[in-house]
Enzyme design. Sequence first.
Site, mmCIF file in Angstrom:
data_model
loop_
_atom_site.group_PDB
_atom_site.id
_atom_site.type_symbol
_atom_site.label_atom_id
_atom_site.label_comp_id
_atom_site.label_asym_id
_atom_site.label_seq_id
_atom_site.Cartn_x
_atom_site.Cartn_y
_atom_site.Cartn_z
ATOM 1 N N SER A 277 0.485 -1.006 0.413
ATOM 2 C CA SER A 277 0.144 -0.140 0.095
ATOM 3 C C SER A 277 0.603 1.140 -0.213
ATOM 4 C CB SER A 277 -0.699 -0.262 1.305
ATOM 5 O OG SER A 277 -1.456 0.842 1.320
ATOM 6 N N ASP B 182 -3.589 6.130 -2.729
ATOM 7 C CA ASP B 182 -2.993 5.502 -2.132
ATOM 8 C C ASP B 182 -2.124 4.837 -3.039
ATOM 9 O OD1 ASP B 182 -4.530 3.432 -2.017
ATOM 10 O OD2 ASP B 182 -4.068 3.075 -0.373
ATOM 11 N N ASP C 147 -1.860 2.125 -3.840
ATOM 12 C CA ASP C 147 -2.574 0.490 -4.329
ATOM 13 C C ASP C 147 -3.060 1.110 -4.827
ATOM 14 O OD1 ASP C 147 -3.006 0.284 -1.540
ATOM 15 O OD2 ASP C 147 -3.602 -1.790 -1.204
ATOM 16 N N ASP D 137 -7.200 1.281 -3.473
ATOM 17 C CA ASP D 137 -7.758 1.121 -2.800
ATOM 18 C C ASP D 137 -8.369 2.136 -1.913
ATOM 19 O OD1 ASP D 137 -6.233 0.861 -1.028
ATOM 20 O OD2 ASP D 137 -6.810 -1.446 -0.527
#
Length: 455
Positions: free
Chosen positions: A100, A244, A246, A248
Site C-alpha cells: 500500500s 494511495d 495500491d 484502493d
Amino acid sequence: MAVADLSQLVKAYDVRGVVPDQWDESLAELFGAAFVQVTDASAIVIGHDMRPSSPGLSRAFARGAAARGVDVTEIGLCSTDQLYYASGALNLPGAMFTASHNPARYNGIKMCRAGASPVGQDTGLAEVRELVEEWSESGAPEPAAAPGTITRQDTLRDYAAYLRSLVDLTSVSRLKVVVDAGNGMGGHTVPTVFAGLPLDLVPMYFELDGTFPNHEANPLDPANIVDLQKRVREEGADLGIAFDGDADRCFVVDERGDPVSPSAVTALVASRELAKNGGKGTIIHNLITSWSVPEVVKEQGGTPVRTRVGHSFIKAEMARTGAIFGGEHSAHYYFKDFWNADTGMLAALHVLAALGGQEGPLSALVAQYDRYVGSGEINSTVDDQAARLAAVRSAYEGQEGIELDVLDGLTVSSADWWFNVRPSNTEPLLRLNAEARDEVTMTKVRDEVLGIIRG
C-alpha cells in the site's frame, strides 16, 4: 530464514514486511503453496503493484502454487481493487502483492478467497502462517505429480468497463479533475477508467515508481495532499482526487482545495446507493465516522449499522446484513456491487457523477453531508494502554446525560459531542477521535481527553 520472523510479517489482515530482511522470494514461494492448501483452490489469480520487488515475489508465489498442481492466472500490474475485481469476476481466490503506502523497501500480500472474500487472521491467514513456518524449517512440501500452468491475462479494460457500468457518467456536465496518483497504481488504472468520460483530467505523479519520489502515497496524511490542493486552485479545477499506493483508497478535495472528510464522502455515496435501491438498504459505517453518516442514511430511508474499525469487520457485517454500501473514516469504501470489497475508484466515480449531475460546486454539495466538527485521529504514545483507557473511563462514567460503550475501545457520547479512544493493535498507542456540534465544544472535549490520556 528464521521461523520467528513470521510473527512480525503476518499481520491481522495481510502479510507485510521489509524485503529482503524479513522475507524474500523463497518465502513467497512457500506462501503460494500454503495459500492454495488453505483455500483448497484448483486455480488462483495473482496481481502486483509497481514496487521494485513486486514482480519477483509475485512470480515466486505463482511458482509455489503451480508446484502444488494449481493453475495460476497472472494479471500483472494492477490496483488492489482490480485484483478484487478479477477474484470476483473469475470466481477465483486471489493474491495481491503490495505494501500500500509503506516505504519502498516494504512489500506484502493481500489475500482473498473466490469472490474477493477476505483472508484475515480468523479466516485462514493464521493457518497460512503455520504452514509457512513449518515448511521453512522442514523444506517445501512434495510437488504435485502434474504441476499447474501459469498464464497471463489482462483485466484492466474489463475492470474499467465493469466500474463504468455501475455509475452512469455519460450525461453529467463536463468536469475538470486533478488526480494525484502518488506514483502508485492509480497512474495505471485512472487513464483507462476515465477514458471517454466527460472529464478533463489533469494528471499528477502518474509515473509508476515504487520508490515514491514525490511524496508518500498516503493521502490521509495532510502533508501528502499539499501538491494536489495547490494544483486544484491553480487549474481552477472542479475537484481533486488522491489515491494511495495500491489505489484502493481515494481521498477528495473540493474546488477550493479543502479536504472533503471521508465521512462526508461516505454519506454522499450512501445516499446515491440508497436512491438506486429504492430508498431501502443497510449501510455500514465504523464507529469513528461522523454522526452525519447515520443521520443521512436514516433521512434517505436506509438502515445504518455501526461496526468496529477495520476492513475484516466491515466486510463481515456487509455479508451478514446484506448491506449495499459501507464506508470508513480511512477513505475505504465497500460496495455490494463489488463483491463487498473496497474500491476507491468506484467511490471516486460516484463523487464525479454527483458533482456533474447538479449545478453547484463540490463544497456546497458536500456541506449537506458534513454537519459537525471533527478532530481527526490523534495518536498518543502511552506506557500502559489499559491503564490510560481506564482513567478516561473513570473520568466520564456515571455522569448525567453521558453514555459509554465498549464496542471498540471506549466511546463516550452526550447530546452535543462524542469521542472514541481505542488502542492500536500493533503499537503502544491510543487513538482519539472526537466530534461535536461546534468548534469550541470539540476543542474543549479533545483537549480534556488528551489531558487524561497523556496525563
